[in-house]
Design a protein around this motif. Structure first.
Motif, PDB file in Angstrom:
ATOM      1  N   ILE A  50      11.086   4.338  12.818  1.00 36.97           N
ATOM      2  CA  ILE A  50       9.666   4.612  12.602  1.00 36.97           C
ATOM      3  C   ILE A  50       9.210   3.858  11.363  1.00 36.97           C
ATOM      4  O   ILE A  50       9.873   3.930  10.325  1.00 36.97           O
ATOM      5  CB  ILE A  50       9.409   6.124  12.408  1.00 36.97           C
ATOM      6  CG1 ILE A  50       9.742   6.904  13.680  1.00 36.97           C
ATOM      7  CG2 ILE A  50       7.975   6.381  11.969  1.00 36.97           C
ATOM      8  CD1 ILE A  50       9.730   8.417  13.500  1.00 36.97           C
ATOM      9  N   THR A  51       8.095   3.146  11.478  1.00 29.33           N
ATOM     10  CA  THR A  51       7.412   2.654  10.295  1.00 29.33           C
ATOM     11  C   THR A  51       6.027   3.285  10.320  1.00 29.33           C
ATOM     12  O   THR A  51       5.387   3.348  11.362  1.00 29.33           O
ATOM     13  CB  THR A  51       7.288   1.111  10.264  1.00 29.33           C
ATOM     14  OG1 THR A  51       6.358   0.677  11.242  1.00 29.33           O
ATOM     15  CG2 THR A  51       8.629   0.443  10.491  1.00 29.33           C
ATOM     16  N   THR A  52       5.586   3.777   9.168  1.00 29.03           N
ATOM     17  CA  THR A  52       4.313   4.495   9.137  1.00 29.03           C
ATOM     18  C   THR A  52       3.774   4.556   7.718  1.00 29.03           C
ATOM     19  O   THR A  52       4.526   4.465   6.750  1.00 29.03           O
ATOM     20  CB  THR A  52       4.479   5.927   9.703  1.00 29.03           C
ATOM     21  OG1 THR A  52       3.200   6.533   9.838  1.00 29.03           O
ATOM     22  CG2 THR A  52       5.382   6.773   8.844  1.00 29.03           C
ATOM     23  N   TYR A  53       2.497   4.724   7.633  1.00 25.43           N
ATOM     24  CA  TYR A  53       1.855   4.941   6.341  1.00 25.43           C
ATOM     25  C   TYR A  53       2.068   6.385   5.890  1.00 25.43           C
ATOM     26  O   TYR A  53       2.217   6.659   4.714  1.00 25.43           O
ATOM     27  CB  TYR A  53       0.361   4.629   6.460  1.00 25.43           C
ATOM     28  CG  TYR A  53      -0.403   4.840   5.190  1.00 25.43           C
ATOM     29  CD1 TYR A  53      -0.279   3.944   4.132  1.00 25.43           C
ATOM     30  CD2 TYR A  53      -1.243   5.941   5.035  1.00 25.43           C
ATOM     31  CE1 TYR A  53      -0.978   4.144   2.954  1.00 25.43           C
ATOM     32  CE2 TYR A  53      -1.947   6.141   3.869  1.00 25.43           C
ATOM     33  CZ  TYR A  53      -1.814   5.246   2.823  1.00 25.43           C
ATOM     34  OH  TYR A  53      -2.498   5.442   1.656  1.00 25.43           O
ATOM     35  N   SER A  54       2.127   7.317   6.865  1.00 23.74           N
ATOM     36  CA  SER A  54       2.171   8.719   6.500  1.00 23.74           C
ATOM     37  C   SER A  54       2.878   9.570   7.552  1.00 23.74           C
ATOM     38  O   SER A  54       2.748   9.322   8.750  1.00 23.74           O
ATOM     39  CB  SER A  54       0.732   9.230   6.327  1.00 23.74           C
ATOM     40  OG  SER A  54       0.714  10.583   5.971  1.00 23.74           O
ATOM     41  N   ILE A  55       3.604  10.564   7.091  1.00 25.31           N
ATOM     42  CA  ILE A  55       4.152  11.629   7.935  1.00 25.31           C
ATOM     43  C   ILE A  55       3.776  12.939   7.257  1.00 25.31           C
ATOM     44  O   ILE A  55       3.970  13.092   6.049  1.00 25.31           O
ATOM     45  CB  ILE A  55       5.691  11.539   8.073  1.00 25.31           C
ATOM     46  CG1 ILE A  55       6.121  10.229   8.711  1.00 25.31           C
ATOM     47  CG2 ILE A  55       6.220  12.714   8.882  1.00 25.31           C
ATOM     48  CD1 ILE A  55       7.624  10.040   8.807  1.00 25.31           C
ATOM     49  N   ASN A  64      -0.459   7.245  12.706  1.00 28.17           N
ATOM     50  CA  ASN A  64       0.594   7.675  11.801  1.00 28.17           C
ATOM     51  C   ASN A  64       1.303   8.866  12.439  1.00 28.17           C
ATOM     52  O   ASN A  64       0.915   9.336  13.503  1.00 28.17           O
ATOM     53  CB  ASN A  64      -0.006   8.097  10.452  1.00 28.17           C
ATOM     54  CG  ASN A  64      -0.528   6.928   9.656  1.00 28.17           C
ATOM     55  OD1 ASN A  64       0.217   6.027   9.299  1.00 28.17           O
ATOM     56  ND2 ASN A  64      -1.825   6.935   9.381  1.00 28.17           N
ATOM     57  N   TRP A  65       2.323   9.386  11.772  1.00 29.86           N
ATOM     58  CA  TRP A  65       3.027  10.577  12.240  1.00 29.86           C
ATOM     59  C   TRP A  65       2.376  11.802  11.604  1.00 29.86           C
ATOM     60  O   TRP A  65       2.926  12.449  10.723  1.00 29.86           O
ATOM     61  CB  TRP A  65       4.518  10.460  11.933  1.00 29.86           C
ATOM     62  CG  TRP A  65       5.171   9.540  12.905  1.00 29.86           C
ATOM     63  CD1 TRP A  65       5.124   8.173  12.897  1.00 29.86           C
ATOM     64  CD2 TRP A  65       5.893   9.908  14.069  1.00 29.86           C
ATOM     65  NE1 TRP A  65       5.787   7.672  13.981  1.00 29.86           N
ATOM     66  CE2 TRP A  65       6.280   8.713  14.725  1.00 29.86           C
ATOM     67  CE3 TRP A  65       6.260  11.126  14.634  1.00 29.86           C
ATOM     68  CZ2 TRP A  65       7.005   8.704  15.897  1.00 29.86           C
ATOM     69  CZ3 TRP A  65       6.992  11.127  15.796  1.00 29.86           C
ATOM     70  CH2 TRP A  65       7.361   9.925  16.422  1.00 29.86           C
ATOM     71  N   ASP A 111       5.309   4.580   3.586  1.00 30.90           N
ATOM     72  CA  ASP A 111       4.629   4.109   2.395  1.00 30.90           C
ATOM     73  C   ASP A 111       5.147   4.825   1.150  1.00 30.90           C
ATOM     74  O   ASP A 111       5.373   6.039   1.169  1.00 30.90           O
ATOM     75  CB  ASP A 111       3.119   4.299   2.532  1.00 30.90           C
ATOM     76  CG  ASP A 111       2.386   3.574   1.421  1.00 30.90           C
ATOM     77  OD1 ASP A 111       2.329   2.328   1.469  1.00 30.90           O
ATOM     78  OD2 ASP A 111       1.892   4.253   0.493  1.00 30.90           O
ATOM     79  N   TYR A 112       5.306   4.081   0.081  1.00 28.54           N
ATOM     80  CA  TYR A 112       5.903   4.585  -1.159  1.00 28.54           C
ATOM     81  C   TYR A 112       5.107   5.733  -1.779  1.00 28.54           C
ATOM     82  O   TYR A 112       5.661   6.548  -2.518  1.00 28.54           O
ATOM     83  CB  TYR A 112       6.067   3.441  -2.167  1.00 28.54           C
ATOM     84  CG  TYR A 112       4.753   2.911  -2.696  1.00 28.54           C
ATOM     85  CD1 TYR A 112       4.244   3.338  -3.918  1.00 28.54           C
ATOM     86  CD2 TYR A 112       4.013   1.983  -1.969  1.00 28.54           C
ATOM     87  CE1 TYR A 112       3.039   2.861  -4.403  1.00 28.54           C
ATOM     88  CE2 TYR A 112       2.815   1.498  -2.438  1.00 28.54           C
ATOM     89  CZ  TYR A 112       2.326   1.935  -3.653  1.00 28.54           C
ATOM     90  OH  TYR A 112       1.130   1.466  -4.115  1.00 28.54           O
ATOM     91  N   ARG A 113       3.835   5.838  -1.459  1.00 28.62           N
ATOM     92  CA  ARG A 113       3.017   6.909  -2.049  1.00 28.62           C
ATOM     93  C   ARG A 113       3.301   8.273  -1.430  1.00 28.62           C
ATOM     94  O   ARG A 113       2.823   9.286  -1.924  1.00 28.62           O
ATOM     95  CB  ARG A 113       1.540   6.549  -1.943  1.00 28.62           C
ATOM     96  CG  ARG A 113       1.184   5.399  -2.902  1.00 28.62           C
ATOM     97  CD  ARG A 113      -0.179   4.897  -2.662  1.00 28.62           C
ATOM     98  NE  ARG A 113      -0.126   4.057  -1.472  1.00 28.62           N
ATOM     99  CZ  ARG A 113      -1.059   3.217  -1.116  1.00 28.62           C
ATOM    100  NH1 ARG A 113      -2.148   3.116  -1.827  1.00 28.62           N
ATOM    101  NH2 ARG A 113      -0.934   2.478  -0.037  1.00 28.62           N
ATOM    102  N   ALA A 114       4.088   8.310  -0.379  1.00 34.43           N
ATOM    103  CA  ALA A 114       4.427   9.587   0.255  1.00 34.43           C
ATOM    104  C   ALA A 114       5.135  10.523  -0.725  1.00 34.43           C
ATOM    105  O   ALA A 114       4.983  11.744  -0.642  1.00 34.43           O
ATOM    106  CB  ALA A 114       5.311   9.348   1.479  1.00 34.43           C
TER     107      ALA A 114
END
Length: 193
Positions: free
Chosen positions: A80-85, A156-157, A110-113
């Motif tokens: 999975i690649t995603t901006y957010s989960i 996103n997830w 994304d690192y901001r998660a």
């Protein structure tokens, strides 16, 4: 109302459905997943087509799709690649790992998660190989010894009630190419070399 537009029976190169869905002739079908069929139409298209496009009205999310198809890929590896989960989809992924439905889970997020959703980042660290990086790409791959399913889209997830779109491709070669760049990035290598 949901519908499936079979593109292989059409002779022209561009198709516009009544709902305004555009697709090139490279796809076999376009699915517009709206009430009442929602997710069922996409699941049925996965069984029938090698390559198709879908648009969702937001009444289902990627974790719903995974729950609907995982039995076809049991003991699968998932990338999975995603901006957010968010918490609920992360819990579903963790449950599938715990139940043995997912053999390996590899996630680029994304690192901001870490700041936005610290509990989710912790959970994903415990159940997956997780790499935080600047990323906005949304790729989902599920693969076992015989089959592969690649979804590239806008979702996103998360549990999201927005219109989303995706392209489904069951080519193992294409899935492997995406796994290659994801693996490089997870190892801090340059995916563009």
């Amino acid at each position: 109302m949901s519908k499936l537009v079979n593109l292989s029976t059409l002779n022209h190169t561009e198709v516009v459905s009544v709902d305004g869905v555009f697709s090139s002739s490279g796809a076999e079908a376009v699915v517009t997943a709206r009430n009442p069929d929602k997710l069922k139409q996409v699941v049925n298209a996965i069984a029938e087509y090698q390559h198709f496009h879908f648009i969702s009205d937001g009444s289902w999310s990627l974790h719903d799709l995974l729950l609907s198809i995982i039995h076809h890929y049991a003991r699968a590896d998932v990338w999975i690649t995603t901006y957010s989960i968010t918490q609920f989809p992360a819990s579903i992924l963790a449950g599938m790992v715990d139940e043995g439905k997912i053999r390996q889970l590899k996630v680029l997020m994304d690192y901001r998660a870490k700041d936005r959703y610290p509990a989710v980042e912790q959970l994903m660290s415990n159940v997956s190989e997780l790499k935080l990086t600047p990323i906005h790409a949304k790729v989902f791959i599920i693969q076992n010894e015989t089959d592969a399913l690649l979804i590239i889209g806008s979702a996103n997830w998360t549990t999201n009630r927005r219109i989303e779109m995706g392209i489904v491709d069951k080519s193992r070669t294409t899935a492997d190419k995406h796994i290659e760049w994801i693996t490089k990035k997870m190892k801090d290598a340059d995916p563009f070399e």
